[in-house]
Design a protein around this motif. Structure first.
Motif, PDB file in Angstrom:
ATOM      1  N   LYS A  62      30.652 -22.905   1.266  1.00 47.15           N
ATOM      2  CA  LYS A  62      29.408 -22.790   0.501  1.00 47.15           C
ATOM      3  C   LYS A  62      28.733 -21.449   0.768  1.00 47.15           C
ATOM      4  CE  LYS A  62      28.479 -27.523  -0.482  1.00 47.15           C
ATOM      5  NZ  LYS A  62      27.503 -28.365  -1.062  1.00 47.15           N
ATOM      6  N   LEU A  63      28.757 -21.011   2.014  1.00 46.18           N
ATOM      7  CA  LEU A  63      28.156 -19.715   2.350  1.00 46.18           C
ATOM      8  C   LEU A  63      28.885 -18.567   1.655  1.00 46.18           C
ATOM      9  CD1 LEU A  63      27.364 -20.178   6.149  1.00 46.18           C
ATOM     10  CD2 LEU A  63      25.712 -19.835   4.286  1.00 46.18           C
ATOM     11  N   ALA A  64      30.193 -18.709   1.467  1.00 45.10           N
ATOM     12  CA  ALA A  64      30.980 -17.663   0.814  1.00 45.10           C
ATOM     13  C   ALA A  64      30.597 -17.505  -0.658  1.00 45.10           C
ATOM     14  CB  ALA A  64      32.465 -17.960   0.941  1.00 45.10           C
ATOM     15  N   GLN A  65      30.059 -18.564  -1.253  1.00 49.94           N
ATOM     16  CA  GLN A  65      29.669 -18.497  -2.657  1.00 49.94           C
ATOM     17  C   GLN A  65      28.370 -17.716  -2.871  1.00 49.94           C
ATOM     18  OE1 GLN A  65      29.790 -22.229  -4.825  1.00 49.94           O
ATOM     19  NE2 GLN A  65      31.293 -23.024  -3.382  1.00 49.94           N
ATOM     20  N   LEU A  66      27.516 -17.692  -1.861  1.00 50.46           N
ATOM     21  CA  LEU A  66      26.207 -17.052  -2.023  1.00 50.46           C
ATOM     22  C   LEU A  66      26.280 -15.557  -2.339  1.00 50.46           C
ATOM     23  CD1 LEU A  66      24.130 -18.983   0.653  1.00 50.46           C
ATOM     24  CD2 LEU A  66      24.084 -19.236  -1.839  1.00 50.46           C
ATOM     25  N   PRO A  67      27.108 -14.765  -1.629  1.00 48.88           N
ATOM     26  CA  PRO A  67      27.189 -13.340  -2.010  1.00 48.88           C
ATOM     27  C   PRO A  67      27.745 -13.123  -3.415  1.00 48.88           C
ATOM     28  CG  PRO A  67      28.186 -13.694   0.156  1.00 48.88           C
ATOM     29  CD  PRO A  67      27.860 -15.039  -0.408  1.00 48.88           C
ATOM     30  N   ILE A  68      28.651 -14.013  -3.832  1.00 51.48           N
ATOM     31  CA  ILE A  68      29.193 -13.914  -5.191  1.00 51.48           C
ATOM     32  C   ILE A  68      28.088 -14.175  -6.210  1.00 51.48           C
ATOM     33  CG2 ILE A  68      30.795 -14.956  -6.843  1.00 51.48           C
ATOM     34  CD1 ILE A  68      32.627 -15.554  -4.399  1.00 51.48           C
ATOM     35  N   LEU A  69      27.288 -15.195  -5.960  1.00 51.00           N
ATOM     36  CA  LEU A  69      26.177 -15.503  -6.868  1.00 51.00           C
ATOM     37  C   LEU A  69      25.149 -14.372  -6.878  1.00 51.00           C
ATOM     38  CD1 LEU A  69      25.740 -19.294  -6.074  1.00 51.00           C
ATOM     39  CD2 LEU A  69      26.585 -18.295  -8.214  1.00 51.00           C
ATOM     40  N   TRP A  70      24.888 -13.776  -5.708  1.00 54.55           N
ATOM     41  CA  TRP A  70      23.965 -12.651  -5.631  1.00 54.55           C
ATOM     42  C   TRP A  70      24.476 -11.478  -6.473  1.00 54.55           C
ATOM     43  CZ3 TRP A  70      19.285 -11.140  -4.940  1.00 54.55           C
ATOM     44  CH2 TRP A  70      18.992  -9.821  -4.646  1.00 54.55           C
ATOM     45  N   GLN A  71      25.758 -11.173  -6.346  1.00 53.01           N
ATOM     46  CA  GLN A  71      26.344 -10.068  -7.115  1.00 53.01           C
ATOM     47  C   GLN A  71      26.295 -10.373  -8.609  1.00 53.01           C
ATOM     48  OE1 GLN A  71      27.212  -7.072  -6.196  1.00 53.01           O
ATOM     49  NE2 GLN A  71      27.929  -6.488  -8.208  1.00 53.01           N
ATOM     50  N   ARG A  72      26.580 -11.593  -8.988  1.00 47.83           N
ATOM     51  CA  ARG A  72      26.523 -11.969 -10.405  1.00 47.83           C
ATOM     52  C   ARG A  72      25.098 -11.839 -10.941  1.00 47.83           C
ATOM     53  NH1 ARG A  72      28.603 -17.673 -11.317  1.00 47.83           N
ATOM     54  NH2 ARG A  72      27.904 -17.128 -13.413  1.00 47.83           N
ATOM     55  N   ALA A  73      24.125 -12.288 -10.165  1.00 45.13           N
ATOM     56  CA  ALA A  73      22.725 -12.183 -10.592  1.00 45.13           C
ATOM     57  C   ALA A  73      22.332 -10.714 -10.774  1.00 45.13           C
ATOM     58  CB  ALA A  73      21.807 -12.862  -9.577  1.00 45.13           C
ATOM     59  N   ARG A  74      22.789  -9.858  -9.881  1.00 48.45           N
ATOM     60  CA  ARG A  74      22.482  -8.421 -10.004  1.00 48.45           C
ATOM     61  C   ARG A  74      23.135  -7.828 -11.250  1.00 48.45           C
ATOM     62  NH1 ARG A  74      24.132  -5.270  -5.242  1.00 48.45           N
ATOM     63  NH2 ARG A  74      22.889  -3.661  -6.211  1.00 48.45           N
ATOM     64  N   GLN A 135      33.757 -11.908 -13.345  1.00 45.53           N
ATOM     65  CA  GLN A 135      33.537 -12.244 -11.945  1.00 45.53           C
ATOM     66  C   GLN A 135      33.330 -13.750 -11.772  1.00 45.53           C
ATOM     67  OE1 GLN A 135      30.190 -10.339 -10.092  1.00 45.53           O
ATOM     68  NE2 GLN A 135      30.979 -10.713  -8.047  1.00 45.53           N
ATOM     69  N   SER A 136      32.615 -14.367 -12.695  1.00 43.58           N
ATOM     70  CA  SER A 136      32.395 -15.813 -12.587  1.00 43.58           C
ATOM     71  C   SER A 136      33.707 -16.575 -12.772  1.00 43.58           C
ATOM     72  CB  SER A 136      31.345 -16.285 -13.591  1.00 43.58           C
ATOM     73  OG  SER A 136      31.845 -16.259 -14.904  1.00 43.58           O
ATOM     74  N   LEU A 137      34.561 -16.080 -13.651  1.00 42.51           N
ATOM     75  CA  LEU A 137      35.859 -16.732 -13.837  1.00 42.51           C
ATOM     76  C   LEU A 137      36.746 -16.566 -12.605  1.00 42.51           C
ATOM     77  CD1 LEU A 137      36.669 -15.985 -17.570  1.00 42.51           C
ATOM     78  CD2 LEU A 137      36.033 -18.158 -16.539  1.00 42.51           C
TER      79      LEU A 137
END
Length: 152
Positions: A62-74, A135-137
């Protein structure tokens, strides 16, 4: 200085329809992007809220998903910024078209540059948005592969 007649303004109105339609289209694109941004933010908040209740063994995933979500939001934010700039340039183009008609100023260079900048920022926005979708895919593919390994 005499103001232009209605017959002289009609071609300006016809010319201004293109940028006005562009603003409408970019508005729909912005709606899509802001909805997508909202979903990414909601997903990140949900993951953070779930961390306390998550077993220690599953927390790294779950923690590994957070930086991905942060990058996607940016990336989505950047796409939104470029789309907004495109809409502002299109609105500026409409204003310049009318002012040039009212003041009888021939400035095709300014009008051309506004249009080119409007299209360029729209292109950058769309490319950035496409990168975020890719990136989301990729993130989904990693999750599905992990889930597939657990099933076997």
């Amino acid at each position: 200085m005499q103001s232009p007649s209605l017959a002289e303004l009609v071609p300006i109105l016809q010319t201004a329809i293109g940028p006005a339609l562009l603003i409408s289209g970019v508005g729909l694109l912005l709606l899509t992007m802001t909805n997508r941004l909202g979903r990414v933010v909601d997903r990140a908040r949900l993951l953070v809220d779930q961390l306390e209740e998550t077993p220690v063994a599953l927390r790294p995933r779950k923690l590994a998903q957070l930086p991905i979500l942060w990058q996607r939001a940016r990336q989505i934010r950047l796409a939104i910024v470029f789309a907004l700039v495109s809409a502002l340039l299109a609105a500026g183009l409409v204003v310049v078209l009318f002012l040039s008609a009212l003041l009888r100023i021939e400035d095709s260079w300014l009008i051309s540059m506004l249009f080119v900048l409007c299209m360029a920022t729209l292109i950058v926005s769309l490319i950035t948005f496409l990168q975020e979708i890719n990136q989301s895919l990729n993130a989904l593919k990693v999750e599905l592969e992990e889930g597939h390994r657990k099933i076997r």
